[in-house]
Design a protein around this motif. Structure first.
Motif, PDB file in Angstrom:
ATOM      1  N   CYS A  52       5.061 -11.998   4.443  1.00  0.00           N
ATOM      2  CA  CYS A  52       4.888 -11.508   3.079  1.00  0.00           C
ATOM      3  C   CYS A  52       5.600 -10.172   2.910  1.00  0.00           C
ATOM      4  N   CYS A  55       2.492  -7.289   2.048  1.00  0.00           N
ATOM      5  CA  CYS A  55       1.584  -6.804   3.094  1.00  0.00           C
ATOM      6  C   CYS A  55       2.198  -6.891   4.482  1.00  0.00           C
ATOM      7  N   HIS A  72       0.147 -15.371  -1.913  1.00  0.00           N
ATOM      8  CA  HIS A  72      -0.236 -14.987  -0.560  1.00  0.00           C
ATOM      9  C   HIS A  72      -1.718 -14.601  -0.566  1.00  0.00           C
ATOM     10  N   CYS A  74      -3.006 -11.972   0.226  1.00  0.00           N
ATOM     11  CA  CYS A  74      -3.160 -10.596  -0.246  1.00  0.00           C
ATOM     12  C   CYS A  74      -2.991 -10.499  -1.757  1.00  0.00           C
ATOM     13  N   ALA A  76      -0.070 -11.251  -3.390  1.00  0.00           N
ATOM     14  CA  ALA A  76       1.345 -11.198  -3.771  1.00  0.00           C
ATOM     15  C   ALA A  76       1.802 -12.561  -4.282  1.00  0.00           C
TER      16      ALA A  76
HETATM   17 ZN   LIG Z   1       0.767 -10.714   1.541  1.00  0.00          ZN
END
Ligand SMILES: [Zn+2]
Length: 317
Positions: A52, A55, A72, A74, A76
């Motif tokens: 990613c 992150c 993702h 996180c 994203a």
């Molecule tokens: Zn990520």
């Protein structure tokens, strides 16, 4: 089953070389839905498990519903289609894969009007699609060099007529061809000048020694003053070497007729795209069954994909 033509596909596999895997059924079987197309692009771009950017961790990218982006863990968000031939498209991916099949199977090229009718979309969308697919083919061709270590590179400068100039008047364009005996590469020159021939050949990775059978090419590439000629002039080369084929003449006879009929008055700015489209198919003439799969098994990032196609500027160096 999409495109159900009412017959068992597997029973009609052609034994003719170059005709296997080129059919509508073969393409529909491989890409039966939009999701299959999207998954395929993700796999080809090796996106599913990539690191990613936000992150910096690995992790499974998830797709929510039929969105054209993936997320993702996180949070994203990224689109595997960004920058590729499908950049910012609002059309279903299956239409693109279907259009590319036309480009692969056609011998005379595909016009915006044909795509407009076949796909039932507006002319503007069809034209943009066709231009993007041509850019895609050009990007795929850019990786494969015309150079061959043990072979002389044959070059020729040709004038194409009826090219639309900037002031909407019919004019001409200078096109440089290079061939290593198995494939042809093309480049549109702004002016028939020695330094432009030189930089175009460098961009094509067509390293010398160069030779030409054409007097005009030899003149353009020759030494004015004390410089060494770029290409050696051998007018009877193909008579002296009957085992070798003049691929540049072969390509010209393949390209000229569609260019003068289907693609009449292509503008000089876009001429290179049409040349690359024909070049892509011509260089696969001995394995034409793979043309389509070559087109859909790599999705390079097209530079400036968000803007309309422009000629790659060939500046003096
Ligand atoms: Zn990520």
């Amino acid at each position: 089953m999409p495109f159900d033509l009412g017959y068992q596909f597997s029973r009609f596999n052609s034994s003719r070389p170059g005709y296997n895997g080129t059919s509508l059924q073969a393409a529909a079987q491989r890409f039966p839905s939009d999701d299959a197309c999207f998954e395929h692009v993700m796999n080809v771009r090796q996106f599913a498990f990539s690191v990613c950017r936000k992150c910096g961790k690995e992790g499974r990218w998830h797709r929510r519903g039929d969105a054209k982006y993936v997320q993702h863990p996180c949070g994203a968000v990224f689109s595997p289609l960004a920058g590729t031939v499908f950049h910012a498209t609002k059309l279903p991916l299956r239409l693109w894969f279907y259009a590319m099949l036309h480009f692969a199977n056609s011998s005379e090229g595909v016009t915006g009007g044909l795509l407009q009718r076949q796909l039932g979309i507006s002319y503007l969308a069809a034209y943009r699609m066709a231009q993007m697919i041509r850019r895609h083919m050009a990007a795929l061709e850019a990786g494969a060099a015309a150079h061959c270590a043990d072979h002389k590179v044959h070059v020729r400068l040709e004038i194409l007529h009826h090219v639309r100039g900037t002031n909407n008047q019919s004019s001409t364009a200078n096109v440089l061809f290079a061939s290593n005996g198995s494939r042809v590469d093309t480049s549109v020159l702004e002016e028939p000048r020695r330094h432009q021939v030189k930089s175009a050949l460098r961009l094509m990775h067509a390293n010398g020694p160069w030779l030409t059978t054409c007097y005009r090419t030899a003149r353009v590439a020759s030494a004015y003053g004390s410089r060494r000629p770029l290409a050696s002039y051998a007018p009877s080369y193909f008579i002296d070497h009957p085992a070798e084929t003049d691929l540049i003449s072969g390509f010209m006879s393949y390209f000229l007729w569609p260019f003068q009929t289907n693609h009449k008055h292509v503008s000089r700015t876009h001429l290179w795209l049409y040349l690359k489209e024909f070049q892509f198919r011509y260089n696969r003439r001995n394995r034409s069954g793979e043309t389509y799969w070559d087109m859909v098994n790599a999705f390079p990032v097209i530079s400036g994909a968000s803007s309309m196609p422009e000629q790659v500027a060939l500046k003096a160096s």
